[in-house]
Design a protein around this motif. Structure first.
Motif, mmCIF file in Angstrom:
data_model
loop_
_atom_site.group_PDB
_atom_site.id
_atom_site.type_symbol
_atom_site.label_atom_id
_atom_site.label_comp_id
_atom_site.label_asym_id
_atom_site.label_seq_id
_atom_site.Cartn_x
_atom_site.Cartn_y
_atom_site.Cartn_z
ATOM 1 N N LYS A 188 35.121 41.703 -16.109
ATOM 2 C CA LYS A 188 34.062 42.656 -16.450
ATOM 3 C C LYS A 188 33.029 42.734 -15.329
ATOM 4 O O LYS A 188 32.646 43.829 -14.900
ATOM 5 N N LEU A 189 32.601 41.582 -14.841
ATOM 6 C CA LEU A 189 31.593 41.573 -13.780
ATOM 7 C C LEU A 189 32.105 42.233 -12.506
ATOM 8 O O LEU A 189 31.372 42.972 -11.847
ATOM 9 N N LEU A 190 33.347 41.976 -12.159
ATOM 10 C CA LEU A 190 33.905 42.568 -10.943
ATOM 11 C C LEU A 190 34.049 44.080 -11.067
ATOM 12 O O LEU A 190 33.805 44.812 -10.107
ATOM 13 N N THR A 191 34.407 44.565 -12.250
ATOM 14 C CA THR A 191 34.517 46.020 -12.423
ATOM 15 C C THR A 191 33.138 46.668 -12.433
ATOM 16 O O THR A 191 32.953 47.749 -11.883
ATOM 17 N N VAL A 192 32.155 46.008 -13.038
ATOM 18 C CA VAL A 192 30.790 46.529 -13.031
ATOM 19 C C VAL A 192 30.254 46.584 -11.603
ATOM 20 O O VAL A 192 29.525 47.500 -11.232
ATOM 21 N N ALA A 193 30.667 45.616 -10.781
ATOM 22 C CA ALA A 193 30.232 45.579 -9.382
ATOM 23 C C ALA A 193 30.928 46.650 -8.538
ATOM 24 O O ALA A 193 30.546 46.880 -7.400
ATOM 25 N N GLY A 194 31.953 47.313 -9.102
ATOM 26 C CA GLY A 194 32.592 48.406 -8.393
ATOM 27 C C GLY A 194 34.064 48.235 -8.081
ATOM 28 O O GLY A 194 34.692 49.137 -7.533
ATOM 29 N N ALA A 195 34.630 47.082 -8.412
ATOM 30 C CA ALA A 195 36.062 46.874 -8.154
ATOM 31 C C ALA A 195 36.888 47.674 -9.160
ATOM 32 O O ALA A 195 36.487 47.817 -10.317
ATOM 33 N N ASP A 196 38.027 48.197 -8.704
ATOM 34 C CA ASP A 196 38.904 48.861 -9.669
ATOM 35 C C ASP A 196 39.551 47.791 -10.553
ATOM 36 O O ASP A 196 39.536 46.601 -10.234
ATOM 37 N N GLU A 226 25.958 34.601 -18.951
ATOM 38 C CA GLU A 226 24.656 35.042 -19.448
ATOM 39 C C GLU A 226 24.253 36.379 -18.817
ATOM 40 O O GLU A 226 23.709 37.255 -19.488
ATOM 41 N N PHE A 227 24.543 36.545 -17.527
ATOM 42 C CA PHE A 227 24.263 37.801 -16.852
ATOM 43 C C PHE A 227 25.064 38.942 -17.491
ATOM 44 O O PHE A 227 24.537 40.013 -17.769
ATOM 45 N N ALA A 228 26.353 38.691 -17.730
ATOM 46 C CA ALA A 228 27.219 39.716 -18.325
ATOM 47 C C ALA A 228 26.748 40.095 -19.723
ATOM 48 O O ALA A 228 26.799 41.266 -20.099
ATOM 49 N N GLU A 229 26.254 39.132 -20.464
ATOM 50 C CA GLU A 229 25.765 39.414 -21.828
ATOM 51 C C GLU A 229 24.504 40.253 -21.817
ATOM 52 O O GLU A 229 24.249 41.037 -22.730
ATOM 53 N N ARG A 230 23.709 40.118 -20.756
ATOM 54 C CA ARG A 230 22.464 40.901 -20.639
ATOM 55 C C ARG A 230 22.728 42.310 -20.138
ATOM 56 O O ARG A 230 21.858 43.182 -20.259
#
Length: 121
Positions: free
Chosen positions: A83-91, A116-120
């Motif tokens: 999730k974090l990698l896709t939010v950062a722009g990775a396909d 915790e970052f992903a939950e926020r």
């Protein structure tokens, strides 16, 4: 108990297959991972001796409580990191592939920060 990366990968694969199939067998794991049957048999024996899985008389593999807990922990790491990698722009494919590697080496402390970052967000 300390797990190596390959054991974690097998546990996660068994967990995911158990959600799709009535019975998981070594051949299913081999097919899913693209590994040879002897490689999977060796891993199954290690996981069995470590108390992570049980193998029925028909070859069906079942996660023990400890094995399931570890598999779910790894899968949770995988989901959060993907999730974090896709939010950062990775396909999606790039994120999935890299999450598979990162999930095995990330410290618990850093993972909690990322979670915790992903939950926020």
């Amino acid at each position: 108990m300390k797990y190596c990366e390959s054991e974690e990968m097998y546990l996660k694969t068994i967990l995911l297959l158990s959600k799709e199939l009535t019975h998981v067998r070594a051949t299913d794991v081999a097919q899913k991972l693209g590994y040879s049957r002897p490689s999977v048999s060796r891993a199954v024996n290690i996981l069995k001796s470590n108390g992570c899985i049980s193998v029925g008389s028909g070859g069906q593999i079942t996660l023990t409580a400890a094995g399931k807990a570890k598999a779910e922990e790894i899968f949770n790491k995988h989901k959060v990191i993907t999730k974090l990698l896709t939010v950062a722009g990775a396909d999606e494919k790039l994120a999935e592939d890299n999450a598979c590697r990162i999930e095995h080496v990330i410290s618990d402390e850093l993972f909690e920060v990322l979670k915790e970052f992903a939950e926020r967000h």
